[in-house]
Design a protein around this motif. Structure first.
Motif, PDB file in Angstrom:
ATOM      1  N   GLY A 167       0.826  -1.211   0.000  1.00 58.14           N
ATOM      2  CA  GLY A 167       0.000   0.000   0.000  1.00 58.14           C
ATOM      3  C   GLY A 167       0.848   1.245   0.000  1.00 58.14           C
ATOM      4  O   GLY A 167       2.075   1.197   0.173  1.00 58.14           O
ATOM      5  N   LEU A 168       0.170   2.368  -0.212  1.00 52.32           N
ATOM      6  CA  LEU A 168       0.799   3.686  -0.186  1.00 52.32           C
ATOM      7  C   LEU A 168       0.215   4.479   0.971  1.00 52.32           C
ATOM      8  O   LEU A 168      -1.001   4.494   1.166  1.00 52.32           O
ATOM      9  CB  LEU A 168       0.558   4.432  -1.497  1.00 52.32           C
ATOM     10  N   LEU A 169       1.079   5.149   1.716  1.00 59.45           N
ATOM     11  CA  LEU A 169       0.627   5.948   2.846  1.00 59.45           C
ATOM     12  C   LEU A 169       1.296   7.316   2.800  1.00 59.45           C
ATOM     13  O   LEU A 169       2.461   7.445   2.390  1.00 59.45           O
ATOM     14  CB  LEU A 169       0.957   5.256   4.163  1.00 59.45           C
ATOM     15  N   LEU A 170       0.550   8.326   3.232  1.00 56.60           N
ATOM     16  CA  LEU A 170       1.077   9.680   3.307  1.00 56.60           C
ATOM     17  C   LEU A 170       1.394   9.991   4.762  1.00 56.60           C
ATOM     18  O   LEU A 170       0.537   9.861   5.633  1.00 56.60           O
ATOM     19  CB  LEU A 170       0.049  10.678   2.776  1.00 56.60           C
ATOM     20  N   ARG A 171       2.631  10.380   5.017  1.00 55.85           N
ATOM     21  CA  ARG A 171       3.044  10.689   6.389  1.00 55.85           C
ATOM     22  C   ARG A 171       3.905  11.957   6.374  1.00 55.85           C
ATOM     23  O   ARG A 171       4.927  12.011   5.689  1.00 55.85           O
ATOM     24  CB  ARG A 171       3.837   9.513   6.977  1.00 55.85           C
ATOM     25  N   ASP A 172       3.456  12.987   7.110  1.00 56.93           N
ATOM     26  CA  ASP A 172       4.209  14.237   7.243  1.00 56.93           C
ATOM     27  C   ASP A 172       4.552  14.855   5.892  1.00 56.93           C
ATOM     28  O   ASP A 172       5.637  15.399   5.698  1.00 56.93           O
ATOM     29  CB  ASP A 172       5.488  14.005   8.045  1.00 56.93           C
ATOM     30  N   GLY A 173       3.624  14.754   4.936  1.00 58.62           N
ATOM     31  CA  GLY A 173       3.818  15.396   3.638  1.00 58.62           C
ATOM     32  C   GLY A 173       4.594  14.572   2.636  1.00 58.62           C
ATOM     33  O   GLY A 173       4.879  15.054   1.533  1.00 58.62           O
ATOM     34  N   PHE A 174       4.930  13.322   2.951  1.00 60.29           N
ATOM     35  CA  PHE A 174       5.694  12.477   2.042  1.00 60.29           C
ATOM     36  C   PHE A 174       4.944  11.168   1.808  1.00 60.29           C
ATOM     37  O   PHE A 174       4.346  10.610   2.726  1.00 60.29           O
ATOM     38  CB  PHE A 174       7.091  12.167   2.602  1.00 60.29           C
ATOM     39  N   TRP A 175       5.011  10.678   0.564  1.00 62.16           N
ATOM     40  CA  TRP A 175       4.426   9.391   0.226  1.00 62.16           C
ATOM     41  C   TRP A 175       5.420   8.277   0.514  1.00 62.16           C
ATOM     42  O   TRP A 175       6.596   8.376   0.169  1.00 62.16           O
ATOM     43  CB  TRP A 175       4.042   9.342  -1.248  1.00 62.16           C
ATOM     44  N   TYR A 176       4.922   7.214   1.129  1.00 64.13           N
ATOM     45  CA  TYR A 176       5.728   6.018   1.384  1.00 64.13           C
ATOM     46  C   TYR A 176       5.016   4.815   0.784  1.00 64.13           C
ATOM     47  O   TYR A 176       3.786   4.708   0.851  1.00 64.13           O
ATOM     48  CB  TYR A 176       5.905   5.782   2.888  1.00 64.13           C
ATOM     49  N   VAL A 177       5.806   3.916   0.195  1.00 66.00           N
ATOM     50  CA  VAL A 177       5.266   2.636  -0.214  1.00 66.00           C
ATOM     51  C   VAL A 177       5.695   1.609   0.832  1.00 66.00           C
ATOM     52  O   VAL A 177       6.853   1.561   1.243  1.00 66.00           O
ATOM     53  CB  VAL A 177       5.746   2.218  -1.629  1.00 66.00           C
ATOM     54  N   VAL A 178       4.730   0.843   1.300  1.00 65.83           N
ATOM     55  CA  VAL A 178       4.972  -0.182   2.313  1.00 65.83           C
ATOM     56  C   VAL A 178       4.843  -1.538   1.646  1.00 65.83           C
ATOM     57  O   VAL A 178       3.878  -1.780   0.907  1.00 65.83           O
ATOM     58  CB  VAL A 178       3.955  -0.070   3.467  1.00 65.83           C
ATOM     59  N   GLY A 179       5.807  -2.419   1.875  1.00 67.29           N
ATOM     60  CA  GLY A 179       5.728  -3.729   1.250  1.00 67.29           C
ATOM     61  C   GLY A 179       6.793  -4.674   1.720  1.00 67.29           C
ATOM     62  O   GLY A 179       7.574  -4.387   2.650  1.00 67.29           O
ATOM     63  N   PHE A 180       6.849  -5.813   1.059  1.00 69.85           N
ATOM     64  CA  PHE A 180       7.801  -6.863   1.415  1.00 69.85           C
ATOM     65  C   PHE A 180       8.996  -6.772   0.485  1.00 69.85           C
ATOM     66  O   PHE A 180       8.862  -6.894  -0.742  1.00 69.85           O
ATOM     67  CB  PHE A 180       7.137  -8.233   1.295  1.00 69.85           C
ATOM     68  N   ASP A 181      10.177  -6.537   1.057  1.00 71.91           N
ATOM     69  CA  ASP A 181      11.417  -6.461   0.294  1.00 71.91           C
ATOM     70  C   ASP A 181      11.893  -7.891   0.026  1.00 71.91           C
ATOM     71  O   ASP A 181      12.278  -8.616   0.944  1.00 71.91           O
ATOM     72  CB  ASP A 181      12.466  -5.676   1.085  1.00 71.91           C
ATOM     73  N   GLN A 182      11.866  -8.298  -1.237  1.00 69.51           N
ATOM     74  CA  GLN A 182      12.198  -9.683  -1.577  1.00 69.51           C
ATOM     75  C   GLN A 182      13.662 -10.008  -1.291  1.00 69.51           C
ATOM     76  O   GLN A 182      13.979 -11.134  -0.900  1.00 69.51           O
ATOM     77  CB  GLN A 182      11.885  -9.938  -3.051  1.00 69.51           C
ATOM     78  N   ASP A 183      14.552  -9.051  -1.481  1.00 70.13           N
ATOM     79  CA  ASP A 183      15.985  -9.315  -1.255  1.00 70.13           C
ATOM     80  C   ASP A 183      16.305  -9.412   0.231  1.00 70.13           C
ATOM     81  O   ASP A 183      17.144 -10.222   0.637  1.00 70.13           O
ATOM     82  CB  ASP A 183      16.834  -8.229  -1.910  1.00 70.13           C
ATOM     83  N   ARG A 184      15.673  -8.586   1.049  1.00 70.99           N
ATOM     84  CA  ARG A 184      15.962  -8.586   2.482  1.00 70.99           C
ATOM     85  C   ARG A 184      15.054  -9.527   3.269  1.00 70.99           C
ATOM     86  O   ARG A 184      15.266  -9.766   4.449  1.00 70.99           O
ATOM     87  CB  ARG A 184      15.868  -7.165   3.040  1.00 70.99           C
ATOM     88  N   GLY A 185      14.002 -10.006   2.605  1.00 68.49           N
ATOM     89  CA  GLY A 185      13.133 -10.969   3.247  1.00 68.49           C
ATOM     90  C   GLY A 185      12.365 -10.420   4.436  1.00 68.49           C
ATOM     91  O   GLY A 185      12.089 -11.141   5.396  1.00 68.49           O
ATOM     92  N   ALA A 186      12.006  -9.139   4.373  1.00 70.13           N
ATOM     93  CA  ALA A 186      11.322  -8.512   5.508  1.00 70.13           C
ATOM     94  C   ALA A 186      10.530  -7.299   5.014  1.00 70.13           C
ATOM     95  O   ALA A 186      10.821  -6.746   3.952  1.00 70.13           O
ATOM     96  CB  ALA A 186      12.330  -8.080   6.566  1.00 70.13           C
TER      97      ALA A 186
END
Length: 309
Positions: A167-186
Motif C-alpha cells: 500500500g501507499l501511505l502519506l506521512r508528514d507530507g511524504f508518500w511512502y510505499v509499504v511492502g515486502f522487500d524480496q531481497d531482504r526478506g522482511a
C-alpha cells in the motif's frame, strides 16, 4: 464598464447585503460605471442580469413602492432563501470535510474561503488544517501495482530493490510505499520521492498481501525509522543538554538513556534508518543536542551544516 461576470458578482453581493429593497437607479449608483447610462439600455442589461441569477437558483424578490415613490420597483435577495441552513454536523463530520477540502489544494480565493468557513485555516474544530498532497511520477504506477498485486522494482539509495507493494501511505507530507522487500526478506518502507529513475512492474507475478490487511501498522510511527535509506537499522548516540533532558526522556523513554551526567544532561541511543530524519531531529534542539555517533553520520551532518552557511 465592468465585465459581465464581475457585474453579476457585485449585483449578487449588493442585493444580499442591502437592508431594504433597491431601485434600479440606486443599484446603478452603487455599482457605478457597471451599467449603461442610457435608461433603456440600463434596464435591458439589468433584466438580463436578473434572469442570469435566477437561472442559477438565486431568487430575486421585488417590491412595488407606494406613497411619494409610487410605481417604483425595489429589488433584494432574502438571505434565508439563498444561504444554506445550519447542517448540524458533528465535530467528526466537520473534521472530515476539512481534511477532504484541504486535500484538494484549495489555492483559489473561493477554496480558501470555503476552508476558512470550515475552520481549516484560522481554527475551528481540532485546529487549523493545511494539506498539500505531493504528486510524483511513480505514484500512478505504484497504485496500479498495489491494486493488481504485482511486484515492482526501482533504484533506491544506489541499489535495485524488488518489493511486493502492500500500500501507499502519506506521512508528514511524504508518500511512502509499504511492502515486502524480496531481497531482504522482511517488510520495508520507502519514501517515493527518493526513488532513482523509473518504477518497473512485473506483471507476470501476483503476490498475496498480508492477511490482516493493516498496511498502516507496517509503517513505523517513529519518523527516524521511516524509509530505508540504510541497509540495516543503525543506532545513533546523541548528547542532550540538561534543560532539554526531561523532554527527550519523555519522548523516547528512560530505557534509551545510556548515561546521566551530574549536570543533568543525558546521552541517549536512537535507532534509525532515515538519516535525514535523524538530522532534522538533532537540529531541532539547536545547541541542546550533539550527534556523537555514528562517526560517518556525524561527519555528513557537519558537512551539511557547512554547506548551508
Amino acid at each position: 464598464m465592468a465585465d459581465r461576470v464581475e457585474r453579476l458578482t457585485n449585483l449578487l453581493a449588493l442585493l444580499l447585503e442591502t437592508r431594504r429593497p433597491l431601485t434600479l437607479h440606486e443599484i446603478a449608483s452603487e455599482l457605478e460605471s457597471q451599467y449603461p447610462d442610457a435608461g433603456q439600455a440600463r434596464r435591458a442589461a439589468f433584466e438580463r442580469d436578473k434572469a442570469a441569477l435566477r437561472e442559477i437558483g438565486v431568487e430575486i424578490s421585488t417590491e412595488t413602492f407606494g406613497g411619494d415613490r409610487a410605481g417604483e420597483m425595489g429589488h433584494h435577495i432574502e438571505r434565508s432563501s439563498f444561504e444554506l441552513p445550519d447542517l448540524d454536523l458533528t465535530d467528526d463530520e466537520v473534521r472530515a470535510l476539512q481534511v477532504a477540502l484541504a486535500a484538494t489544494r484549495p489555492d483559489s480565493a473561493i477554496g480558501e474561503e470555503a476552508l476558512l468557513k470550515l475552520g481549516g485555516v484560522g481554527g475551528g474544530v481540532g485546529g487549523p488544517i493545511r494539506m498539500h498532497l505531493p504528486e510524483l511520477p511513480a505514484l500512478p504506477i505504484l497504485r496500479s501495482a498495489v491494486a493488481q498485486r504485482h511486484p515492482v522494482s526501482f533504484r533506491y539509495s544506489g541499489s535495485v530493490r524488488k518489493v511486493e507493494p502492500w500500500g501507499l501511505l502519506l506521512r508528514d507530507g511524504f508518500w511512502y510505499v509499504v511492502g515486502f522487500d524480496q531481497d531482504r526478506g522482511a517488510p520495508r518502507t520507502f519514501r517515493v520521492d527518493r526513488f532513482e529513475g523509473e518504477v518497473a512492474i512485473d506483471s507476470a507475478i501476483v503476490f498475496e498481501p498480508p492477511s490482516d490487511g493493516d498496511v498502516g501498522a507496517a509503517l513505523p510511527t517513529n519518523p527516524l525509522l521511516l524509509g530505508d535509506e540504510v541497509a540495516a537499522e543503525r543506532e545513533a548516540v546523541v548528547h542532550i543538554a540538561a534543560r532539554r533532558a526531561w523532554l527527550v526522556e519523555r519522548e523516547i523513554g528512560s530505557e534509551r538513556i545510556l548515561v546521566r551526567q551530574d549536570d543533568g544532561s543525558i546521552t541517549i541511543r536512537l535507532p534509525f534508518t532515515n538519516e535525514d530524519a535523524l538530522r532534522s531531529w538533532v537540529l531541532g534542539f539547536l545547541d541542546d543536542a550533539e550527534l556523537l555517533e555514528p562517526v560517518d553520520v556525524r561527519d555528513r551532518l557537519i558537512e551539511w551544516l557547512r554547506a548551508a552557511v
